[in-house]
Design an enzyme around this catalytic site. Sequence first.
Site, mmCIF file in Angstrom:
data_model
loop_
_atom_site.group_PDB
_atom_site.id
_atom_site.type_symbol
_atom_site.label_atom_id
_atom_site.label_comp_id
_atom_site.label_asym_id
_atom_site.label_seq_id
_atom_site.Cartn_x
_atom_site.Cartn_y
_atom_site.Cartn_z
ATOM 1 N N ASP A 61 -9.049 0.932 19.033
ATOM 2 C CA ASP A 61 -8.857 0.003 17.920
ATOM 3 C C ASP A 61 -8.207 0.768 16.776
ATOM 4 O O ASP A 61 -8.797 1.702 16.228
ATOM 5 C CB ASP A 61 -10.214 -0.564 17.489
ATOM 6 C CG ASP A 61 -10.094 -1.936 16.846
ATOM 7 O OD1 ASP A 61 -9.134 -2.143 16.099
ATOM 8 O OD2 ASP A 61 -10.968 -2.796 17.104
ATOM 9 N N ASP A 63 -5.544 -3.617 14.176
ATOM 10 C CA ASP A 63 -6.306 -4.410 13.219
ATOM 11 C C ASP A 63 -5.416 -4.906 12.076
ATOM 12 O O ASP A 63 -4.668 -4.125 11.480
ATOM 13 C CB ASP A 63 -7.443 -3.536 12.665
ATOM 14 C CG ASP A 63 -8.365 -4.289 11.743
ATOM 15 O OD1 ASP A 63 -9.107 -5.158 12.237
ATOM 16 O OD2 ASP A 63 -8.352 -4.003 10.537
ATOM 17 N N GLU A 94 -3.629 -7.886 15.829
ATOM 18 C CA GLU A 94 -4.411 -8.911 15.129
ATOM 19 C C GLU A 94 -3.547 -9.374 13.963
ATOM 20 O O GLU A 94 -3.258 -8.604 13.050
ATOM 21 C CB GLU A 94 -5.736 -8.348 14.620
ATOM 22 C CG GLU A 94 -6.578 -9.418 13.936
ATOM 23 C CD GLU A 94 -7.744 -8.862 13.134
ATOM 24 O OE1 GLU A 94 -8.745 -9.591 12.996
ATOM 25 O OE2 GLU A 94 -7.651 -7.721 12.640
ATOM 26 N N HIS A 132 -15.349 -10.006 17.754
ATOM 27 C CA HIS A 132 -16.384 -9.530 16.841
ATOM 28 C C HIS A 132 -16.347 -10.200 15.479
ATOM 29 O O HIS A 132 -17.270 -10.022 14.682
ATOM 30 C CB HIS A 132 -16.237 -8.016 16.660
ATOM 31 C CG HIS A 132 -14.956 -7.634 15.974
ATOM 32 N ND1 HIS A 132 -13.729 -7.771 16.589
ATOM 33 C CD2 HIS A 132 -14.710 -7.150 14.733
ATOM 34 C CE1 HIS A 132 -12.788 -7.379 15.761
ATOM 35 N NE2 HIS A 132 -13.349 -7.000 14.618
ATOM 36 N N ASP A 133 -15.301 -10.960 15.202
ATOM 37 C CA ASP A 133 -15.141 -11.603 13.893
ATOM 38 C C ASP A 133 -15.422 -13.102 13.924
ATOM 39 O O ASP A 133 -15.172 -13.789 12.927
ATOM 40 C CB ASP A 133 -13.709 -11.389 13.373
ATOM 41 C CG ASP A 133 -13.505 -10.009 12.787
ATOM 42 O OD1 ASP A 133 -14.497 -9.387 12.365
ATOM 43 O OD2 ASP A 133 -12.348 -9.545 12.743
#
Length: 592
Positions: free
Chosen positions: A104, A213, A272, A348-349
Amino acid sequence: MALSGVEKHAWWKESVIYQIYPASFQDSNGDGWGDIPGITSRLDYLKDLGIDIVWVSPIYKSPQADMGYDISDYKDIDHRYGTLEDVDRLIQELKRREMKLMMDLVVNHTSNEHAWFLESKASKSSPKRDWYIWKPPKSFAADDTPEPPNNWSQILGEANSAWTYSEETKEFYLSLFTPEQPDLNWENPEVREAVVDVMKFWMDRGACGFRMDVINLISKVQTFPDADPVLGPDHKYHPGHAFYVNGPKLHEYLEELNQKVLRQYDSITVGEMPGVNDIDEIIRTVGSHNKELRMIFIFDLVDIDNVPGKVRMTLQPWSPKKLKQIISKWQRSMIERDGWNSVFVENHDNPRSVSRYCDDSDDFRDKGSKLLSLMETTLGGTLYVYQGEEIGMRNLARSWDPSEYKDIESINFWKKCQDLYPGNDAKLEEGRAILHAKARDHARYPMQWSAHENAGFCSKEAKPWMRINEDYTTINAEVQMTASEEGELSVWQFWQRGLRNRKVHKDAFVYGDYQELDSDSEDIFAYVRSGEEGSKWLIVLNWTGKRVKWSWNQDIIVEAWVASTYTKGKPEKPTTGTITLEAWEGILGKCK
């Protein structure tokens, strides 16, 4: 000319990726915090499920202000998770199972404890001063309090400014997410070279690529104008999305990373990219002939219940018809424009998918979870599974008090509710409802491995970093992997079979054509996947909690129904005329 046939095939397109939230996956040393050796100990579980790539959310050295998304050293591992040697062993064990590791990459911002930032904030003349974005106060209040350079709100706490004041040099630094996460200044070529160095470090160590990210926030409009006051007069700060989402130099920066790193390796990348849904803009990033990223996460589906123009922690009604429109839009667009999709409904969000899109009650949780699995395993693109999704983990119980939520976004949101609406029970209850529906905590509580104490996540003597969801005694991996119910597969077994079928019939399910049927239906989501090798499949999903009858165009000739979310074997349904689907039932048909 668009690629076709086997020219389109690539390992990263066919791979199934499993996202691990490391703090909550598996504790190996009894401290109540998941770690890298814990991940390594569960690789056989993932291999048996059908996983090819493990994507681990940040494990770098971090003060953990935002659970590792505030990085203080990109080339070291946080002691809570282990060591670099533990990562090396994880990579070795993955390779032994013909699996890969995806890291990540968080490079829109660092931690405010990163050595780069400590040097930057020390002095206006620091060599790293312009590695971050510094601005003088816009003005001073009557009490001489400095006012931030503009009215942008913090992404993880919209009641707060996106700017943080530093007493050392009497200036503000941009911190879009939290004050502990200062934004890097990508206008500075030294910053971009430092990112290249980090990426090469991990690729050379054995990673296969990166989830990147909020990568579309790295380029900001350099005049930093005020945002429109979309949150209303009771808010001092407002989202500045228009000035940093897909900013003016984004594509220049992504092309640079591709040229200097990504094309030097046979890598996988997924960006993302929240806040963008323009197909032309997205194809600039993921089109097969463009030199930026392999794919991105498109957020239309996970934003379906957001109030348009507002922040994530809002709620609005949505319909199955809207869900169908979103999925069909992107399935068709990537085929027609020669791009590539990511397929996901959890991360996870976001809250748990069965709670969000289906019915997570004891009566229908397993049916809804399998419905989502059938959809995901038959859609075109690279498939992402989030930890616990494969066993149908659901949102935390409504009985949880807001004080038990751990995530910084949840904490800031609840504080805002209390500050804005003290004594207003109706408004506070509305806030609780939003927390229960949307909080990131729902995806972050510990993985439910077994019915043993602490759900098998950690030893019974340890105290988990976050409370275990109470339903672990009935919803856990161990019971589902060994389930032998007469006539029905567990959610885990259904996922395992679906992933196996996806790989066997990849010409249709990964690479094939997509055509939606009966788009006007308010209840049924039906589509056909067709492969170049001649296979053809009909998928029918009842997106309601009621029994529904459905008929289809007889140009689609069903040879046999081969799978149902209600049965272990082939469902007994007519192959012509009208079929009846039970509540949250999905079926898969092989066509002639």
